[in-house]
Design an enzyme around this catalytic site. Structure first.
Site, PDB file in Angstrom:
ATOM      1  N   GLU A   4       5.145  -6.053   1.606  1.00 17.71           N
ATOM      2  CA  GLU A   4       4.587  -6.554   0.346  1.00 17.71           C
ATOM      3  C   GLU A   4       4.256  -5.401  -0.608  1.00 17.71           C
ATOM      4  OE1 GLU A   4       2.099 -10.257   2.415  1.00 17.71           O
ATOM      5  OE2 GLU A   4       1.103  -8.351   2.057  1.00 17.71           O
ATOM      6  N   PRO A   5       5.272  -4.686  -1.080  1.00 14.99           N
ATOM      7  CA  PRO A   5       4.999  -3.547  -1.956  1.00 14.99           C
ATOM      8  C   PRO A   5       4.569  -3.989  -3.351  1.00 14.99           C
ATOM      9  CG  PRO A   5       7.351  -3.927  -1.832  1.00 14.99           C
ATOM     10  CD  PRO A   5       6.716  -4.914  -0.881  1.00 14.99           C
ATOM     11  N   GLY A   6       3.583  -3.329  -3.896  1.00 16.73           N
ATOM     12  CA  GLY A   6       3.173  -3.574  -5.288  1.00 16.73           C
ATOM     13  C   GLY A   6       3.350  -2.297  -6.081  1.00 16.73           C
ATOM     14  N   TYR A  26      -1.638  -2.716 -11.630  1.00 16.53           N
ATOM     15  CA  TYR A  26      -3.076  -2.920 -11.813  1.00 16.53           C
ATOM     16  C   TYR A  26      -3.528  -2.415 -13.180  1.00 16.53           C
ATOM     17  CZ  TYR A  26      -2.250  -3.597  -6.905  1.00 16.53           C
ATOM     18  OH  TYR A  26      -1.710  -4.031  -5.722  1.00 16.53           O
ATOM     19  N   CYS A  41     -18.305  -0.921 -25.703  1.00 14.54           N
ATOM     20  CA  CYS A  41     -19.713  -0.511 -25.681  1.00 14.54           C
ATOM     21  C   CYS A  41     -20.219  -0.421 -24.249  1.00 14.54           C
ATOM     22  CB  CYS A  41     -20.540  -1.496 -26.499  1.00 14.54           C
ATOM     23  SG  CYS A  41     -19.881  -1.648 -28.158  1.00 14.54           S
ATOM     24  N   GLY A  68       0.797  -1.224   0.000  1.00 15.62           N
ATOM     25  CA  GLY A  68       0.000   0.000   0.000  1.00 15.62           C
ATOM     26  C   GLY A  68       0.827   1.270   0.000  1.00 15.62           C
TER      27      GLY A  68
END
Ligand SMILES: *Cc1c(COP(=O)(O)O)cnc(C)c1O
Length: 440
Positions: free
Chosen positions: A278-280, A393, A364, A239
């Site tokens: 836990e870095p993303g 992401y 659409c 986070g």
């Protein structure tokens, strides 16, 4: 700092002009900078060096095998949330003793796979999961280590609701008061409960949010000390922020946040506790951009609409979260400098004429837009736009909705561009359905 700069008006990734990437690999295309990934990994490592934590990169933020391998080669471990991610992690060459496995809904099959692979630590989110883990490990004749993901009832006011995971109203973790009895060693035959895990959400802009949760963990460890349960690991999750707008300085804030967290955890460190992070997105978000080409520009009732060749199937964050990504033409005047400086200065200048524009995709769906009423310089049909901060992401959430193949991914190092995922073809779209056709 990332390596996306304008040089004489042309956007470059490291030393490569993005025009060459679009010429060679088409559009839309995700482009990553290898040096940025390495740089962010080392900034994080330095920021937390006082704890020497095991750094487990969050695979779900950016799961391309080549990018995982690059980070594993830097010394990173990996944080996985499914059997599929575990498969990727192992293929990327990480050793199982550097893999942590999170997620609220691990199936028996996934657990069996992870137990067999020898995953270092399971982050457990319910009593049922603990019992299942114990049963599977016992059947396999293995002992496994477990951290209990607690729900500390801590939420950062500036974390978007959809990605806030530390509050009491979410499905994540086990409420602290209920968790105590689960640490009791007698309950299990093959499980050692040795850790406490939190992940408060993403991103967590304020260091204070981590500190509040850490205080609660410390209380918990003190209370557990009176029992015969030995806590060896504290995992504070991910986070840590990335740069989405043009204003903040995420590298500085990462270093500051790291220092504050390290300081608060010194007491536990002196008691022999080891740490995991836990870095993303703090590693991957600013290491990737999405290049997309303008197909049409049309005038709506009261707005200018630019239709580009990437849609919500390629980049879902604006539709799913209302996320704002900086978008800018890859060719802009004759300026040189970092993308934040160029786009920011143009926003402020009276010279550049900016026009409010909707940037929308071909899908659409009304929600298929990247920006509404965004002040942007003029561009034409065929112009290539860059959507910044897409390394986390982005591709990992892409789908084939509207039967559009997912785009390719390219990794740039210096002047070299390497294709690390091919564009999906029409054949790729139907390959798993041929079994249903009579003549197949
Ligand atoms: C998603 C996730 C992360 C990574 O979050 P970022 O905001 O990308 O750093 C870390 N840990 C767990 C358990 C997660 O679910």
């Amino acid at each position: 700092m990332d390596h996306f700069n304008f040089v004489d008006g042309h956007l470059h990734v490291e030393h490569l002009d993005v025009r060459q990437i679009v010429e060679q690999h088409g559009s839309p295309v995700y482009v990553y900078s290898a040096h940025t990934l390495k740089n962010h990994y080392s900034v994080l490592k330095d920021a937390f060096s006082a704890l020497s934590p095991l750094i487990c990169f969050s695979v779900k933020s950016c799961s391309n095998l080549s990018i995982l391998k690059l980070l594993v080669d830097q010394g990173s471990g990996l944080d996985v949330v499914s059997g599929g991610e575990l498969h990727r992690a192992l293929m990327a060459g990480v050793t199982a003793d550097k893999i942590v496995f999170a997620g609220v809904g691990k199936s028996r099959e996934e657990i069996r796979y992870a137990v067999e692979a020898g995953v270092f630590l399971f982050n457990v989110e319910s009593e049922g999961e603990l019992l299942r883990l114990d049963e599977v490990a016992t059947t396999a004749g293995k002992r496994i280590k477990v951290a209990i993901r607690i729900n500390p009832d801590v939420a950062d006011a500036d974390t978007p609701e959809k990605t806030s995971t530390g509050g009491r109203q979410t499905k994540f973790g086990i409420p602290m008061e209920r968790a105590y009895e689960l640490f009791e060693p007698k309950r299990y035959s093959s499980v050692d409960v040795v850790g406490i895990h939190i992940h408060l959400g993403s991103p967590i802009p304020s260091a204070q949010t981590y500190l509040s949760a850490i205080d609660k963990i410390e209380d918990m460890i003190n209370r557990l000390k009176a029992t015969d349960c030995a806590i060896e690991f504290v995992n504070i999750g991910g986070g840590f922020p990335a740069q989405y707008g043009t204003e903040s300085n995420p590298v500085g804030s990462l270093t500051e946040t790291g220092a504050l967290i390290c300081q608060r955890l010194q007491g536990l460190k002196q008691r022999g506790i080891r740490f995991i992070i836990e870095p993303g997105r703090s590693i991957s978000a600013n290491a990737g951009i999405l290049l997309t080409t303008v197909e049409y520009i049309k005038q709506g009732w009261d707005r200018k609409i630019a239709i580009v060749d990437a849609g919500m199937n390629v980049l879902l964050r604006p539709t799913l979260y209302g996320a704002n990504h900086v978008i800018w033409p890859t060719h802009f005047e004759n300026l040189s400098g970092h993308w934040t400086a160029i786009t920011h200065s143009a926003q402020l200048s009276d010279v550049t004429h900016l026009e409010e524009t909707d940037i929308v995709g071909p899908i659409c769906e009304t929600g298929d837009h990247f920006a509404l009423g965004r002040a942007l310089p003029a561009f034409d049909n065929g112009s290539v736009l860059a959507i910044f901060s897409c390394g986390a992401y982005g591709m990992s959430m892409a789908s084939q909705y509207n039967s559009r193949g997912r785009p390719p991914e390219v990794l740039v190092e210096g002047i070299n561009a390497k294709l690390i995922r091919a564009r999906e073809t029409h054949e790729d779209l139907v390959v798993h359905e041929l079994c249903g056709l009579d003549n197949a």
